[in-house]
Design a protein around this motif. Sequence first.
Motif, mmCIF file in Angstrom:
data_model
loop_
_atom_site.group_PDB
_atom_site.id
_atom_site.type_symbol
_atom_site.label_atom_id
_atom_site.label_comp_id
_atom_site.label_asym_id
_atom_site.label_seq_id
_atom_site.Cartn_x
_atom_site.Cartn_y
_atom_site.Cartn_z
ATOM 1 N N ASP A 281 -82.500 36.622 2.640
ATOM 2 C CA ASP A 281 -83.190 35.382 3.004
ATOM 3 C C ASP A 281 -82.279 34.170 2.815
ATOM 4 O O ASP A 281 -82.302 33.227 3.623
ATOM 5 C CB ASP A 281 -84.449 35.202 2.156
ATOM 6 C CG ASP A 281 -85.564 36.164 2.534
ATOM 7 O OD1 ASP A 281 -85.496 36.758 3.632
ATOM 8 O OD2 ASP A 281 -86.502 36.327 1.721
ATOM 9 N N THR A 282 -81.484 34.181 1.759
ATOM 10 C CA THR A 282 -80.572 33.059 1.503
ATOM 11 C C THR A 282 -79.523 32.953 2.599
ATOM 12 O O THR A 282 -79.211 31.854 3.087
ATOM 13 C CB THR A 282 -79.899 33.222 0.133
ATOM 14 O OG1 THR A 282 -80.899 33.214 -0.887
ATOM 15 C CG2 THR A 282 -78.908 32.097 -0.129
ATOM 16 N N VAL A 283 -78.952 34.093 2.995
ATOM 17 C CA VAL A 283 -77.970 34.093 4.079
ATOM 18 C C VAL A 283 -78.590 33.583 5.371
ATOM 19 O O VAL A 283 -78.023 32.746 6.081
ATOM 20 C CB VAL A 283 -77.392 35.507 4.286
ATOM 21 C CG1 VAL A 283 -76.610 35.598 5.595
ATOM 22 C CG2 VAL A 283 -76.495 35.884 3.120
ATOM 23 N N VAL A 284 -79.772 34.080 5.688
ATOM 24 C CA VAL A 284 -80.463 33.656 6.908
ATOM 25 C C VAL A 284 -80.691 32.153 6.904
ATOM 26 O O VAL A 284 -80.427 31.459 7.898
ATOM 27 C CB VAL A 284 -81.803 34.410 7.057
ATOM 28 C CG1 VAL A 284 -82.649 33.789 8.160
ATOM 29 C CG2 VAL A 284 -81.541 35.879 7.343
ATOM 30 N N GLY A 285 -81.164 31.627 5.772
ATOM 31 C CA GLY A 285 -81.400 30.193 5.676
ATOM 32 C C GLY A 285 -80.135 29.380 5.882
ATOM 33 O O GLY A 285 -80.146 28.344 6.570
ATOM 34 N N THR A 286 -79.025 29.838 5.308
ATOM 35 C CA THR A 286 -77.753 29.143 5.467
ATOM 36 C C THR A 286 -77.318 29.131 6.926
ATOM 37 O O THR A 286 -76.873 28.102 7.459
ATOM 38 C CB THR A 286 -76.677 29.809 4.600
ATOM 39 O OG1 THR A 286 -77.072 29.747 3.224
ATOM 40 C CG2 THR A 286 -75.331 29.119 4.765
ATOM 41 N N VAL A 287 -77.428 30.272 7.589
ATOM 42 C CA VAL A 287 -77.023 30.367 8.996
ATOM 43 C C VAL A 287 -77.879 29.460 9.877
ATOM 44 O O VAL A 287 -77.358 28.714 10.723
ATOM 45 C CB VAL A 287 -77.107 31.831 9.483
ATOM 46 C CG1 VAL A 287 -76.902 31.915 10.998
ATOM 47 C CG2 VAL A 287 -76.080 32.690 8.757
ATOM 48 N N LEU A 288 -79.177 29.498 9.690
ATOM 49 C CA LEU A 288 -80.061 28.695 10.532
ATOM 50 C C LEU A 288 -79.889 27.205 10.272
ATOM 51 O O LEU A 288 -79.941 26.392 11.207
ATOM 52 C CB LEU A 288 -81.509 29.128 10.315
ATOM 53 C CG LEU A 288 -81.843 30.571 10.728
ATOM 54 C CD1 LEU A 288 -83.324 30.864 10.491
ATOM 55 C CD2 LEU A 288 -81.463 30.843 12.183
ATOM 56 N N ASP A 289 -79.674 26.835 9.024
ATOM 57 C CA ASP A 289 -79.449 25.422 8.708
ATOM 58 C C ASP A 289 -78.160 24.906 9.335
ATOM 59 O O ASP A 289 -78.099 23.763 9.800
ATOM 60 C CB ASP A 289 -79.386 25.218 7.192
ATOM 61 C CG ASP A 289 -80.745 25.335 6.522
ATOM 62 O OD1 ASP A 289 -81.769 25.312 7.247
ATOM 63 O OD2 ASP A 289 -80.784 25.478 5.289
ATOM 64 N N ARG A 290 -77.149 25.760 9.376
ATOM 65 C CA ARG A 290 -75.829 25.306 9.832
ATOM 66 C C ARG A 290 -75.662 25.413 11.345
ATOM 67 O O ARG A 290 -75.034 24.543 11.965
ATOM 68 C CB ARG A 290 -74.756 26.134 9.126
ATOM 69 C CG ARG A 290 -73.316 25.706 9.428
ATOM 70 C CD ARG A 290 -72.388 26.215 8.359
ATOM 71 N NE ARG A 290 -71.001 25.942 8.590
ATOM 72 C CZ ARG A 290 -70.078 25.870 7.630
ATOM 73 N NH1 ARG A 290 -70.437 26.057 6.372
ATOM 74 N NH2 ARG A 290 -68.817 25.632 7.909
ATOM 75 N N TYR A 291 -76.231 26.477 11.945
ATOM 76 C CA TYR A 291 -75.971 26.723 13.363
ATOM 77 C C TYR A 291 -77.224 26.703 14.238
ATOM 78 O O TYR A 291 -77.113 26.724 15.464
ATOM 79 C CB TYR A 291 -75.274 28.078 13.540
ATOM 80 C CG TYR A 291 -74.001 28.208 12.751
ATOM 81 C CD1 TYR A 291 -72.825 27.562 13.147
ATOM 82 C CD2 TYR A 291 -73.957 28.979 11.582
ATOM 83 C CE1 TYR A 291 -71.656 27.684 12.411
ATOM 84 C CE2 TYR A 291 -72.789 29.112 10.852
ATOM 85 C CZ TYR A 291 -71.657 28.462 11.262
ATOM 86 O OH TYR A 291 -70.496 28.581 10.538
ATOM 87 N N GLY A 292 -78.384 26.712 13.627
ATOM 88 C CA GLY A 292 -79.608 26.681 14.402
ATOM 89 C C GLY A 292 -80.162 28.047 14.757
ATOM 90 O O GLY A 292 -81.377 28.247 14.794
#
Length: 252
Positions: free
Chosen positions: A67-78
């Motif tokens: 979940d943390t990885v997913v959140g980082t990716v979505l925050d940074r790249y959409g």
Amino acid sequence: MALDGKTAVVTGAARGIGYAYCRRLAADGAHVVAVDIEDPADGVRQLTGTGDKLGLVCDISEPAQVDTVVGTVLDRYGRCDILVNNAGVFPFTDLDHVTIELWRTVQAVNVEAILLFAQAFAPGMRAAGWGRIVNTGSGITLTQNRDLAYLTSKGTVHALTRALANELGESGVTVNAIAPGLVATEGFLGRARTNGPSAEEVIARTTAVQTIKRHSVPADLGNALAFLVSDDADFITGQILHVDGGVTRTGA
């Protein structure tokens, strides 16, 4: 096969096949997020290409860390456009000695993490009308290998690949698996085994039954990945692509 503007997430990316995937995706212009239980920062710094590069440490058997990885990716790249589920564990196991704890660990890393990442990133792919999911399967499923937990997990990866392809195909999302033969990566060479042939002996035996008489190298898999994530492969889904120098022609 340019991937400019696409975001690719690769698990098991610190070395071996996963790092080869990162190198090819980065060279083709994608933003690359390298995910591994080991810190992938050193390798990420060496990637070429015009896209952004990011390394993240994650134990993908832990849903909270996913979940943390997913959140980082979505925050940074959409969104994530290309998901490459490559991470895997492969301890030698047999019926007499495998424990339920080890069995569950193998399934959690090799299978369940694919589901978690797909659930997280497929909505964005559907909304965009374009996406690529590529899983790392294994040619071991067509052999007489007795590596119980690992063989079972990779058979499940192949089935999950087809199930996801069935579900996502109408949305412009393709789902395929690359099934390598034996690749002399650090991970394979470092596998502990108390009896039977050494890793080097297994590699020599495998090469002997290949049509192409050379060792497989990680770049062989990177080339296959580049095709599967390209627009040239937009009519290919639910397939298990064996990249093994011809071993599976005999089922050896």
